[in-house]
Structures are given as C-alpha cells and as structure tokens.
Write an enzyme that holds these catalytic residues in place. Structure first.
Site, PDB file in Angstrom:
ATOM      1  N   ALA A 212      44.281  34.744  36.873  1.00 39.60           N
ATOM      2  CA  ALA A 212      43.704  35.630  35.857  1.00 39.60           C
ATOM      3  C   ALA A 212      42.168  35.604  35.898  1.00 39.60           C
ATOM      4  CB  ALA A 212      44.202  35.206  34.463  1.00 39.60           C
ATOM      5  N   PRO A 213      41.557  36.778  35.709  1.00 40.21           N
ATOM      6  CA  PRO A 213      42.143  38.093  35.401  1.00 40.21           C
ATOM      7  C   PRO A 213      42.659  38.874  36.601  1.00 40.21           C
ATOM      8  CG  PRO A 213      39.770  38.273  35.440  1.00 40.21           C
ATOM      9  CD  PRO A 213      40.072  36.816  35.662  1.00 40.21           C
ATOM     10  N   GLY A 214      42.493  38.335  37.823  1.00 40.03           N
ATOM     11  CA  GLY A 214      43.104  38.978  38.975  1.00 40.03           C
ATOM     12  C   GLY A 214      42.157  39.443  40.052  1.00 40.03           C
ATOM     13  N   GLY A 215      40.909  38.972  40.024  1.00 43.28           N
ATOM     14  CA  GLY A 215      39.936  39.413  41.021  1.00 43.28           C
ATOM     15  C   GLY A 215      40.335  39.068  42.445  1.00 43.28           C
ATOM     16  N   ASP A 231      49.365  32.221  36.637  1.00 39.73           N
ATOM     17  CA  ASP A 231      48.401  31.931  35.568  1.00 39.73           C
ATOM     18  C   ASP A 231      49.073  32.184  34.228  1.00 39.73           C
ATOM     19  OD1 ASP A 231      46.058  31.914  33.768  1.00 39.73           O
ATOM     20  OD2 ASP A 231      44.932  31.950  35.628  1.00 39.73           O
ATOM     21  N   LYS A 298      35.436  22.620  41.859  1.00 39.85           N
ATOM     22  CA  LYS A 298      34.520  22.618  40.719  1.00 39.85           C
ATOM     23  C   LYS A 298      33.870  21.242  40.567  1.00 39.85           C
ATOM     24  CE  LYS A 298      36.492  26.600  39.962  1.00 39.85           C
ATOM     25  NZ  LYS A 298      35.890  27.866  40.379  1.00 39.85           N
TER      26      LYS A 298
END
Length: 354
Positions: A212-215, A231, A298
């Site tokens: 999400a959001p799906g890029g 997600d 990250k």
C-alpha cells in the site's frame, strides 16, 4: 595516461562520513575537505587508477557519485572565469572516451557562485564538441566532463560514466512526475531499475510485500507482471479493478511461508533493516531459482552504516547481492537488488537482536 590522487565524492548529507569511510577502506592519512553538506574532496593514498581497482573489490553503499579531479582552477569572480574553465576543458577533452558521446555535468557547491550551470555546460560542451568532434548526449553519455564550483575554486575531471557510478551529476537521478503515479516511493524502484539495469522477467508473477498504496505494484504491472500485493491497508482505487492485481489484506509474516512461487519479490516495508533482511531470507523459499528481489532497508539515525552492512550480510545467506546503494530517492534507507541462489534454503530462525 591522465591520473590523479584526488576525487570528489557525493553522498546524502547524513551519510557523507560513512561514504568517506568507504573510500578510505581502513587506510589513514587521507586528507578530506568538505566542500558542501553532500560533497567532499578526498586526497587518496594511491593514484586513482590503482584505487579504482581497490574499490571494485568491495562496492560502496553510501557513495552515490565519484568525480575525478584532474585540474583545479582559481576563480576570480569575473567574466574571465568562464574562459579559464573552457581552456581547461579543452586540455582535458583528449582524455574523454574516444568516439563516445559525452556530457558536461556542472555542480555549484555554493549558492553565491556567479556563474550558472547552464552557461558553464553550454560553453564547455560547445567548445569540446567542436574541437574533439565527440557527440554531445546529455541523456545517455558514456564520457563525462565533471565541473564543481565553490566560491573561489573550480574542480574539473574527465571519466567514463561507469566510473562516476551514476549518469547524473552528483548521482541526483531525477524523474518527472507522471500521470497515474501513486506515491513518491515509485521513484526508488525506477531509480534502482535504471542504476542496476534491472530486466524484469517476462513470465511468472510478482509478490509486493508492504504494497500500500500500490506504487511498486503499479510499476510491476507496467512491466507486464501479475502481482500479489500484501498489505493490511487499502490499495489505491486505481488498482482495485485491475485483474492482474490480487490484494491480500494480511501481514507479510503471515503470508509467508506460502505454496505459491514468484519470479519477483519486492519489499518496501517500514520495519527495521535487519528484520526486513530476515523476512527476505524466509521469502527466498517462495522465489523461483534465479528469481529477482528488491528490498529497501530502513535505517535508524544511529549506527546506520553498521546496520546496513549487517543487513546485507543477512541477505547474502540466501541471495547474490547484485547491487546495494543509498539512492538519490532513498531517505534513511538503502535499496538492494538481489538474485536468489540456486540451492533451496530451509527456514532460518532469526537470532536475537544485538
């Protein structure tokens, strides 16, 4: 042969020190001068040609761009400065790759520099092209004349674009926002695709962890791959009726292990880099032999370089690391492109966190 003991390196401002350590490789006595928050002038202990071979043995993660410094020009803040730069550029031009397209890439290291990037690029490119006969190609150069200006100094060097580590000045790979784009995160995958020459498979299906959001799902669909998007959050409405997207609102950890097989697995989840690396080790069992994977690791504010290297060592237990870099579109993270090793791996228990 043109050689030098000096280079300009570029990195994210918060990672410039890590980049300097990568260029040192444990050696001492190397002079470093920070010219801008993201740029340092480094004097090497060995000629550039020798050091280049050393760097190739242990590819750097935090160095986005390298430019050799073959000439240094004192600037006086007058119109004659441009003529001085042009003359030095003409002296360096014979050392550009023969019969290959070139580009002039200018960076201003101080906002008070009187010359502009446009006028420097235009003047030097025109002069070099006329004298050398080399074709100018700013979009796809194979040779680069690098120019960096502070208030009183200009640093010039020539190299192949492969040496620079990026075809973009300072490694600042920019993309225009396109219609239908769902998130800024798409730029990360597009940059990795360009930098590491990712060739998406023309068969199988892709798994997008933390979709999400799906890029990233949108990029994979554009490459022609059906996508299983994992997600708990909703995907963008534009993907809701795409027959090539199957959205499962669950956690990646619950979806894995799975009996399904994928030719591509991508992971942009917002979890600790080491947790993400161990998750990808487990996910390797769902990947076909020689399958491709892309993950962003990250990083925290402290000990980020050590955690990045540790996370990459975890990934190497299941994958060949094709490339790993803190990209221009990364923030506090590193993007790694992986290829699954041939042997089938049993599930690996995650050790206690250090």
């Amino acid at each position: 042969m043109l050689d030098t003991y000096r280079v300009l390196i570029s990195a994210a401002p918060e990672m410039l020190e890590a980049a300097i350590e990568e260029i040192r490789f444990g050696k001492f006595g190397i002079a470093v001068q920070r010219l801008a928050p993201e740029v340092a002038l480094v004097e090497l202990e060995q000629p550039l040609a020798e050091w280049q071979a050393t760097l190739a043995k242990r590819p750097a993660v935090f160095i986005r761009h390298i430019a050799p410094v073959h000439r240094e020009v004192v600037l006086e803040g007058t119109p004659d400065d441009l003529e001085r730069l042009t003359q030095v550029a003409l002296n360096l031009a014979p050392h550009l790759p023969a019969r290959k397209p070139f580009a002039v890439q200018t960076r201003l290291l101080d906002e008070h520099v009187k010359l502009t990037r446009f006028e420097i690029n235009q003047a030097l490119a025109e002069a070099v092209s006329q004298v050398s006969g080399l074709p100018l190609d700013v979009r796809n150069p194979q040779g680069v004349l690098s120019v960096a200006l502070s208030m009183d100094r200009a640093y010039l060097g020539v190299s192949s674009v492969e040496f620079n580590r990026s075809a973009w000045a300072g490694g600042a790979h920019r993309f225009a926002r396109e219609q239908g784009q769902l998130s800024r995160a798409e730029f990360k995958l597009l940059e990795a695709q360009a930098l590491f020459n990712i060739d998406w498979p023309d068969h199988g299906q892709a798994l997008d962890l933390g979709a999400a959001p799906g890029g990233w799902t949108r990029i994979l669909r554009r490459a022609g791959l059906p996508v299983v998007a994992i997600d708990p959050a909703d995907l963008h409405p534009s993907l809701r009726y795409d027959q090539g997207v199957r959205h499962l609102q669950t956690l990646a950890q619950r979806f894995l292990p799975t009996q399904e097989r994928f030719t591509v697995i991508v992971n942009d989840m917002r979890i600790d880099a080491r947790d993400s690396a161990w998750l990808m080790v487990d996910a390797a069992n769902a990947l076909t032999n020689d399958g491709l994977a892309v993950v962003t690791l990250k990083l925290p504010h402290e000990h980020s370089a050590q955690i990045a290297y540790h996370s990459l060592s975890i990934l190497r237990t299941a994958y060949w690391v094709i490339g790993a870099r803190q990209l221009f579109h990364n923030r506090s993270e590193v993007t790694a492109v992986l290829r699954k090793k041939h042997e089938k791996r049993p599930k690996v228990d995650q050790p206690p966190r250090d």
